[in-house]
Design a protein around this motif. Structure first.
Motif, mmCIF file in Angstrom:
data_model
loop_
_atom_site.group_PDB
_atom_site.id
_atom_site.type_symbol
_atom_site.label_atom_id
_atom_site.label_comp_id
_atom_site.label_asym_id
_atom_site.label_seq_id
_atom_site.Cartn_x
_atom_site.Cartn_y
_atom_site.Cartn_z
ATOM 1 N N VAL A 67 0.825 -1.204 0.000
ATOM 2 C CA VAL A 67 0.000 0.000 0.000
ATOM 3 C C VAL A 67 0.862 1.258 0.000
ATOM 4 O O VAL A 67 0.446 2.310 -0.499
ATOM 5 N N ALA A 68 2.082 1.163 0.546
ATOM 6 C CA ALA A 68 2.971 2.328 0.553
ATOM 7 C C ALA A 68 3.271 2.811 -0.858
ATOM 8 O O ALA A 68 3.423 4.020 -1.092
ATOM 9 N N ARG A 69 3.355 1.892 -1.806
ATOM 10 C CA ARG A 69 3.616 2.284 -3.193
ATOM 11 C C ARG A 69 2.438 3.059 -3.773
ATOM 12 O O ARG A 69 2.618 4.078 -4.451
ATOM 13 N N LEU A 70 1.225 2.596 -3.491
ATOM 14 C CA LEU A 70 0.044 3.290 -3.997
ATOM 15 C C LEU A 70 -0.095 4.667 -3.356
ATOM 16 O O LEU A 70 -0.534 5.625 -4.008
ATOM 17 N N ILE A 71 0.259 4.766 -2.077
ATOM 18 C CA ILE A 71 0.225 6.075 -1.422
ATOM 19 C C ILE A 71 1.251 7.000 -2.062
ATOM 20 O O ILE A 71 0.960 8.168 -2.378
ATOM 21 N N GLY A 72 2.462 6.494 -2.268
ATOM 22 C CA GLY A 72 3.514 7.319 -2.833
ATOM 23 C C GLY A 72 3.234 7.767 -4.258
ATOM 24 O O GLY A 72 3.670 8.847 -4.667
ATOM 25 N N ASP A 73 2.490 6.934 -5.015
ATOM 26 C CA ASP A 73 2.186 7.271 -6.409
ATOM 27 C C ASP A 73 0.960 8.162 -6.554
ATOM 28 O O ASP A 73 0.686 8.668 -7.648
ATOM 29 N N GLY A 74 0.190 8.322 -5.463
ATOM 30 C CA GLY A 74 -1.069 9.047 -5.567
ATOM 31 C C GLY A 74 -0.940 10.488 -5.106
ATOM 32 O O GLY A 74 -0.842 10.748 -3.907
ATOM 33 N N ARG A 75 -0.928 11.414 -6.028
ATOM 34 C CA ARG A 75 -0.828 12.830 -5.681
ATOM 35 C C ARG A 75 -2.227 13.426 -5.623
ATOM 36 O O ARG A 75 -2.893 13.574 -6.650
ATOM 37 N N ALA A 76 -2.699 13.712 -4.410
ATOM 38 C CA ALA A 76 -4.042 14.269 -4.208
ATOM 39 C C ALA A 76 -5.103 13.413 -4.905
ATOM 40 O O ALA A 76 -6.040 13.931 -5.503
ATOM 41 N N ARG A 77 -4.959 12.098 -4.812
ATOM 42 C CA ARG A 77 -5.880 11.189 -5.497
ATOM 43 C C ARG A 77 -7.020 10.714 -4.605
ATOM 44 O O ARG A 77 -8.129 10.481 -5.083
ATOM 45 N N TYR A 78 -6.753 10.542 -3.311
ATOM 46 C CA TYR A 78 -7.690 9.829 -2.447
ATOM 47 C C TYR A 78 -8.430 10.775 -1.497
ATOM 48 O O TYR A 78 -7.857 11.716 -0.954
ATOM 49 N N ASP A 79 -9.705 10.451 -1.271
ATOM 50 C CA ASP A 79 -10.465 11.135 -0.217
ATOM 51 C C ASP A 79 -10.234 10.464 1.129
ATOM 52 O O ASP A 79 -10.329 11.112 2.168
ATOM 53 N N GLY A 80 -9.952 9.173 1.112
ATOM 54 C CA GLY A 80 -9.703 8.439 2.344
ATOM 55 C C GLY A 80 -8.641 7.386 2.145
ATOM 56 O O GLY A 80 -8.620 6.702 1.107
ATOM 57 N N ILE A 81 -7.734 7.277 3.108
ATOM 58 C CA ILE A 81 -6.747 6.200 3.152
ATOM 59 C C ILE A 81 -6.976 5.454 4.452
ATOM 60 O O ILE A 81 -6.872 6.047 5.535
ATOM 61 N N LEU A 82 -7.309 4.183 4.373
ATOM 62 C CA LEU A 82 -7.686 3.382 5.533
ATOM 63 C C LEU A 82 -6.656 2.274 5.696
ATOM 64 O O LEU A 82 -6.525 1.413 4.829
ATOM 65 N N LEU A 83 -5.912 2.313 6.799
ATOM 66 C CA LEU A 83 -4.816 1.375 6.994
ATOM 67 C C LEU A 83 -5.129 0.380 8.114
ATOM 68 O O LEU A 83 -5.355 0.765 9.259
ATOM 69 N N ASP A 84 -5.128 -0.887 7.755
ATOM 70 C CA ASP A 84 -5.246 -1.978 8.722
ATOM 71 C C ASP A 84 -4.314 -3.082 8.245
ATOM 72 O O ASP A 84 -4.740 -4.169 7.857
ATOM 73 N N VAL A 85 -3.032 -2.769 8.254
ATOM 74 C CA VAL A 85 -2.038 -3.702 7.721
ATOM 75 C C VAL A 85 -1.223 -4.370 8.819
ATOM 76 O O VAL A 85 -0.358 -5.198 8.537
ATOM 77 N N ASP A 86 -1.495 -4.007 10.064
ATOM 78 C CA ASP A 86 -0.744 -4.569 11.179
ATOM 79 C C ASP A 86 -1.603 -4.426 12.430
ATOM 80 O O ASP A 86 -2.767 -4.044 12.343
ATOM 81 N N ASN A 87 -1.018 -4.671 13.601
ATOM 82 C CA ASN A 87 -1.775 -4.538 14.843
ATOM 83 C C ASN A 87 -1.772 -3.121 15.386
ATOM 84 O O ASN A 87 -2.204 -2.883 16.496
ATOM 85 N N GLY A 88 -1.259 -2.193 14.607
ATOM 86 C CA GLY A 88 -1.185 -0.802 15.033
ATOM 87 C C GLY A 88 -0.025 -0.115 14.351
ATOM 88 O O GLY A 88 0.571 -0.658 13.415
ATOM 89 N N PRO A 89 0.318 1.098 14.780
ATOM 90 C CA PRO A 89 1.390 1.857 14.135
ATOM 91 C C PRO A 89 2.777 1.350 14.512
ATOM 92 O O PRO A 89 3.582 2.033 15.130
ATOM 93 N N GLY A 90 3.020 0.119 14.152
ATOM 94 C CA GLY A 90 4.311 -0.529 14.382
ATOM 95 C C GLY A 90 4.323 -1.832 13.616
ATOM 96 O O GLY A 90 3.278 -2.455 13.412
ATOM 97 N N GLY A 91 5.487 -2.267 13.165
ATOM 98 C CA GLY A 91 5.568 -3.433 12.290
ATOM 99 C C GLY A 91 5.576 -4.751 13.037
ATOM 100 O O GLY A 91 6.644 -5.278 13.340
ATOM 101 N N LEU A 92 4.404 -5.295 13.345
ATOM 102 C CA LEU A 92 4.339 -6.616 13.985
ATOM 103 C C LEU A 92 4.545 -7.724 12.957
ATOM 104 O O LEU A 92 5.384 -8.601 13.127
#
Length: 237
Positions: A125-150
């Motif tokens: 998802v980081a690639r899609l975020i990096g490639d998207g310039r003012a593209r998204y109304d919402g970015i919803l992240l549930d890729v781990d157990n929280g803001p840390g790399g589990l």
């Protein structure tokens, strides 16, 4: 009691292993000894979508990026909230999770994966975020157990100052970055604010009015930047 059966395992890029388990009609995805998700505990995953869509309102041509396919609860909730002209892009890093969604977990997904509004993107998802310039109304992240790399150390980059800056750039004015977590993290809240977001922490039950309380950060990019304060001219002596 019906015992758990391991249906499949999958390697996470850059390390770690996921296990898909089933007990009767209940599914669980594990990373080591940690349960990442359970099909009977979907409340906070659904809230990730409904809270964001509630903030965004009835915008036309809404564009949402969901990081993490999981068991499809966030995707299905989002589809129930957005209009027919919306696009919902789901990024999933682990190809096997997509296979599981189309295979043993298909009853959980219903027809969501064939909805014409949905694009399923295999990759980070980081690639899609990096490639998207003012593209998204919402970015919803549930890729781990929280803001840390589990499950994957590289996920830390999503929540770093650079990662939050990339999310800011990928959002349209008034857009919302939402991050799911199993527990609070005051340091992450501070980083979001330093990145310029207006932040709210929502505490949501894992299942209806019961279960553990999970945290969803709702970080809004202002619709307009405040104009810079003009410097006063030097006084004449």
């Amino acid at each position: 009691m019906i015992p758990w059966t391991v249906l499949a395992t999958a390697q996470v890029p850059d390390g770690g292993e996921l296990r898909l388990k089933r007990r009767g009609d209940e599914f669980s995805i594990m990373a080591g000894a940690t349960e990442l998700m359970n099909s009977r505990l979907s409340g906070s995953e659904q809230a990730l979508a409904t809270l964001v869509c509630g903030r965004l309102g009835a915008r036309r041509g809404l564009s949402l990026l969901i990081g993490g396919l999981g068991m499809g609860f966030t995707l299905r909730a989002a589809l129930g909230e957005v209009g027919p002209d919306a696009e919902v892009i789901v990024a999933e890093l682990v190809p096997a999770v997509i296979d599981w969604a189309r295979g043993p977990m298909a009853p959980l997904f219903g027809d969501s994966l064939t909805d014409p509004r949905v694009t399923l993107a295999e990759g980070d998802v980081a690639r899609l975020i990096g490639d998207g310039r003012a593209r998204y109304d919402g970015i919803l992240l549930d890729v781990d157990n929280g803001p840390g790399g589990l499950t994957r150390a590289a996920n830390d980059g999503l929540y770093s100052p650079a990662g939050l800056g990339a999310a800011w750039a990928a959002l349209r004015p008034g857009g919302v970055l939402a991050v799911w977590s199993s527990a609070p993290d005051s340091g992450f809240t501070a980083r979001l604010r330093r990145a310029g977001f207006a932040v709210e922490e929502a505490r949501v039950r894992a299942h209806g009015k019961s279960g553990a309380r999970h945290v969803i950060w709702l970080a809004e990019k202002p619709a307009k930047r405040a104009p810079p304060v003009a410097a006063r001219p030097p006084r004449r002596s």
